[in-house]
Design an enzyme around this catalytic site. Structure first.
Site, PDB file in Angstrom:
ATOM      1  N   GLU A  84      25.357  29.224 -24.681  1.00 46.28           N
ATOM      2  CA  GLU A  84      25.631  28.344 -25.838  1.00 46.28           C
ATOM      3  C   GLU A  84      24.482  27.342 -26.021  1.00 46.28           C
ATOM      4  OE1 GLU A  84      29.531  26.460 -26.089  1.00 46.28           O
ATOM      5  OE2 GLU A  84      28.621  24.756 -27.121  1.00 46.28           O
ATOM      6  N   THR A 123      30.451  22.949 -26.145  1.00 43.90           N
ATOM      7  CA  THR A 123      31.886  22.978 -26.462  1.00 43.90           C
ATOM      8  C   THR A 123      32.763  23.236 -25.234  1.00 43.90           C
ATOM      9  OG1 THR A 123      31.809  25.319 -27.001  1.00 43.90           O
ATOM     10  CG2 THR A 123      31.511  23.780 -28.832  1.00 43.90           C
TER      11      THR A 123
END
Ligand code: GRG
Length: 561
Positions: A84, A123
C-alpha cells in the site's frame, strides 16, 4: 494465503511487475493500490486491466494529490516496503513525501518547523501507534493539514478496538490471518499491548494446539479484515468442539458498502471518460490555486475563478496529459502543467471577448467575464491568470529539473508573444487590405495552432523525450491544430449557439474569410478527415499507447462545441 492458493488453483498467476504479464492477459491491480506508473503502463499495453484499488486507499491517494498541489510536504505514516505504501508513494513525484514508520523516522526528517506539512496514514496501520506519531507531528509542525476523517480503514479500526477489549480478559488470543497481512500483524500487537502474553496468528488450515489451550478459560478470537470467513469458522468450530462456548463481545455493525469494481478494462476506457477524469483533475488543481481569501478584497480572485473554473473542454490540458503519459512522464506534473496552460488559454478567451477585441457577450455558455464583472476587472483577471500560468510553470511542481521548467516557460512565452498568440490576434484585428488565404491561415495558426502545438510539446518536455519522437509529435500537433481550426470554422457556419456556448455566424457578418470560403463545406470536411488520417500515420510508431491521442484528433473534427 488460503485465498491466494484458491485463486492459483483456478489459474491465476501472481506477479510483482507488469512486465511479467504477457500481452492480452487479464490483469487485476491489487486492492492495495499501485503507483501511477503501473496504471499508465497498463493503459498503454494490450492488457485487459481491472483496477481493484480499495476505495479507502483511493481516498488517501486523492488527498495526497491535493496536498501536493498545495505545495505541502507529506508525511505518510506507514510501513516502508508495504504494497500500500509503495502504491501511495507512486501517486506523486518523489521528494514530496516521506514515509514515517516510527517517531525515530520523524526525528530523522530535516524539515524546519515552519514547513507546510500534511500527513496521511496507511489504512491498515495501528490506531495507537499512529496516534503517538500524529501527536509528535502536531507538536513539531504548526502548519499542518490533517485527513478529513481517519485514514485507517473502519474494519481495521473496529477490529483493533475489539481485540483491545477482548485481550484484557483473555488468557490466550488467536488472530486468524496471514503473516503477510499488515492488519493481522497489528491485531497481534494490539492484543499483546492490552496485556495478553499468549497471542498466536493462525491461518485456519491447521488443527489447534490442545496443549496450548488446555489451561485457558477465555480464548480471544479475532481475524484480519481480509481473512476469509471460512478460515475464521474453521478455527471457531474447533474451539466449540473443544468445549468453548462462543460469545460475541463487540456489537459494532459494519454497514459500509462499496460500489462494485468497474469491469471496464483500463485499456478500453473511452476518450470521453478520460477527458472527464482529466477535466476533474485540472478543475481540482485550479480550484486550489485560486482560493478566495476572507479579507473581503477578493474581487480579482472571484473573477479569475469565474473565468477559469467550471467550463471549457480542457482539450489543451488533455493533450499535455496524454502526451506526457504516452512518453512515460509523471501524471501529477502533467496535470499541474495542463492547469497552467488552461489558465493561459482562459486569459486569451477573456481578453478576446473584450469590446476592444472580439466583443463577445457569451463564453462557455455564460456571460463573458467583462459582462459579469466589468472591463477593468476582466483585463486584470486576464493579466493575473497569465501571471499565474507562468508562476505555475516556474514552480517545482511542474518538474523537478529546472532545465525542464526553463523549457516549459520559454516555449510558452514564445508561443503567446510578439511571434505567437498576440501577433495572431493583431493580424486578426488589423488584417492587411486584400488579405490572402495564406495570410488568414497564418493568422489562425498563430491564434489557435501555436497553443495546441505548445500543449503537445509541453508533454514531450515533461517526459524528456528524444528528438525523433519530439519531431513526430510536433508534426502531429500541427495537423491537429489545423484540423481543430477547420472545425471551429465549420461550427461557426453550422453549429448550435447553445451547444457551442458563444455567439456564432460572426465570420460571415464580419466578412472574415474561413476554411469554408477557401475549400467549401465539403472540401473543409474532406480536408479535416485527411488531417486526422495523417495524425494517425504520425502516431502509428507509438503503437497502442497513442490510441487516445488518435481519438483526440477524431474528436477535434467531430466535436459539436
Ligand atoms: C496571451 C499575450 C497573450 C495575448 C492574447 C486575446 C489574444 C491575445 C488572443 C486570442 C486568441 C484566441 C481567443 C484564439 C481562439 C482560440 C480558440 C479556437 C478558442 C476556443 O477554444 P476551445 O473550443 O474553448 O477549446 P474551451 O472553452 O473549450 O476551452
Amino acid at each position: 494465503m488460503a485465498v491466494v492458493e484458491r485463486l492459483k488453483a483456478k489459474g491465476v498467476v501472481f506477479v510483482h511487475e507488469l512486465s511479467e504479464i504477457p500481452d492480452r492477459a487479464v490483469t487485476i491491480l491489487s486492492a492495495h493500490g499501485v503507483p501511477q506508473t503501473v496504471l499508465r503502463d497498463a493503459r498503454g499495453r494490450a492488457l485487459r486491466t481491472l483496477d481493484t484499488t480499495c476505495p479507502l486507499v483511493a481516498k488517501v491517494h486523492a488527498q495526497l494529490v491535493d496536498h501536493y498541489h498545495d505545495g505541502r510536504h507529506i508525511l505518510l505514516i506507514g510501513h516502508q516496503g508495504h504494497p500500500e505504501i509503495i502504491g501511495t508513494l507512486g501517486q506523486i513525484p518523489r521528494g514530496a513525501i516521506s514515509v514515517i514508520g516510527s517517531i525515530g523516522d520523524l526525528d530523522a526528517i530535516a524539515a524546519p518547523p515552519n514547513t507546510a506539512i500534511a500527513y496521511a496514514v496507511q489504512t491498515t496501520f495501528s490506531v495507537q501507534d499512529s496516534a503517538a506519531i500524529i501527536r509528535a507531528i502536531e507538536s513539531r509542525f504548526p502548519d499542518l493539514r490533517k485527513p478529513r476523517s481517519s485514514d485507517i480503514c473502519y474494519a481495521t479500526t473496529n477490529r483493533q478496538a475489539a481485540i483491545d477489549a477482548i485481550a484484557r480478559i483473555a488468557d490466550r488470543v488467536i488472530v486468524v490471518g496471514d503473516e503477510l497481512s499488515s492488519n493481522a500483524k497489528r491485531l497481534t500487537e494490539v492484543a499483546r499491548a492490552a496485556g495478553c502474553a499468549d497471542v498466536v496468528m493462525l491461518d485456519g488450515t491447521k488443527p489447534l494446539d490442545w496443549d496450548w489451550l488446555a489451561e485457558a478459560e477465555i480464548v480471544g478470537l479475532t481475524a484480519a479484515a481480509s481473512t476469509p470467513a471460512g478460515s475464521v469458522r474453521a478455527v471457531s468450530d474447533q474451539l466449540v468442539a473443544m468445549g468453548f462456548a462462543l460469545e460475541e463481545v463487540d456489537e459494532t455493525v459494519e454497514t459500509v458498502r462499496f460500489k462494485p469494481v468497474s469491469m471496464t478494462p483500463l485499456s478500453d476506457v473511452s476518450l470521453a471518460d478520460r477527458m472527464e477524469a482529466v477535466r476533474r483533475d485540472i478543475e481540482r488543481c485550479l480550484d486550489r490555486q485560486l482560493p478566495v481569501g476572507d479579507t473581503g478584497d477578493s474581487r480579482l480572485v472571484k473573477a479569475m475563478r469565474y473565468a477559469a473554473l467550471g467550463g471549457g473542454k480542457r482539450l489543451r490540458g488533455l493533450l499535455t496529459v496524454l502526451v506526457a503519459e504516452m512518453l512515460g512522464g509523471d501524471q501529477r506534473q502533467a496535470v499541474w502543467v495542463a492547469s497552467a496552460i488552461e489558465c493561459l488559454h482562459t486569459q486569451s478567451l477573456v481578453h478576446d471577448d473584450l469590446p476592444c477585441m472580439d466583443d463577445d457577450d457569451f463564453r462557455r455558455g455564460k456571460p463573458s467575464l467583462h459582462r459579469q464583472f466589468d472591463e477593468a476587472t476582466a483585463v486584470l483577471a486576464g493579466d493575473a491568470l497569465l501571471a499565474l500560468a507562468f508562476e505555475m510553470l516556474a514552480d517545482e511542481r511542474a518538474h523537478e529539473d529546472p532545465a525542464v521548467r526553463g523549457q516549459l516557460t520559454l516555449a510558452l512565452a514564445r508561443t503567446i508573444g510578439k511571434d505567437g498568440l498576440a501577433r495572431g490576434q493583431m493580424m486578426d484585428l488589423y488584417p492587411p487590405v486584400g488579405v490572402s488565404a495564406d495570410q488568414i491561415g497564418a493568422c489562425e495558426d498563430l491564434k489557435t495552432g501555436a497553443l495546441i502545438r505548445y500543449c503537445v510539446e509541453a508533454g514531450a518536455f515533461l517526459a524528456k523525450c528524444d528528438d525523433n519522437d519530439h519531431q513526430k509529435l510536433i508534426t502531429f500537433s500541427e495537423k491537429l491544430g489545423l484540423a481543430f481550426q477547420i472545425r471551429d470554422d465549420i461550427l461557426d457556419h453550422l453549429g448550435d449557439e447553445k451547444e457551442v456556448g458563444k455567439r456564432l455566424r460572426k465570420d460571415a457578418s464580419s466578412g472574415r474569410k474561413t476554411a469554408i470560403d477557401a475549400w467549401g463545406l465539403d472540401g473543409a470536411l474532406d480536408k479535416s478527415r485527411r488531417l486526422v488520417a495523417s495524425c494517425r500515420d504520425v502516431l502509428s510508431s507509438f503503437g497502442n499507447k497513442a490510441k487516445l491521442l488518435e481519438q483526440v484528433a477524431e474528436f477535434a473534427i467531430s466535436r459539436a462545441h
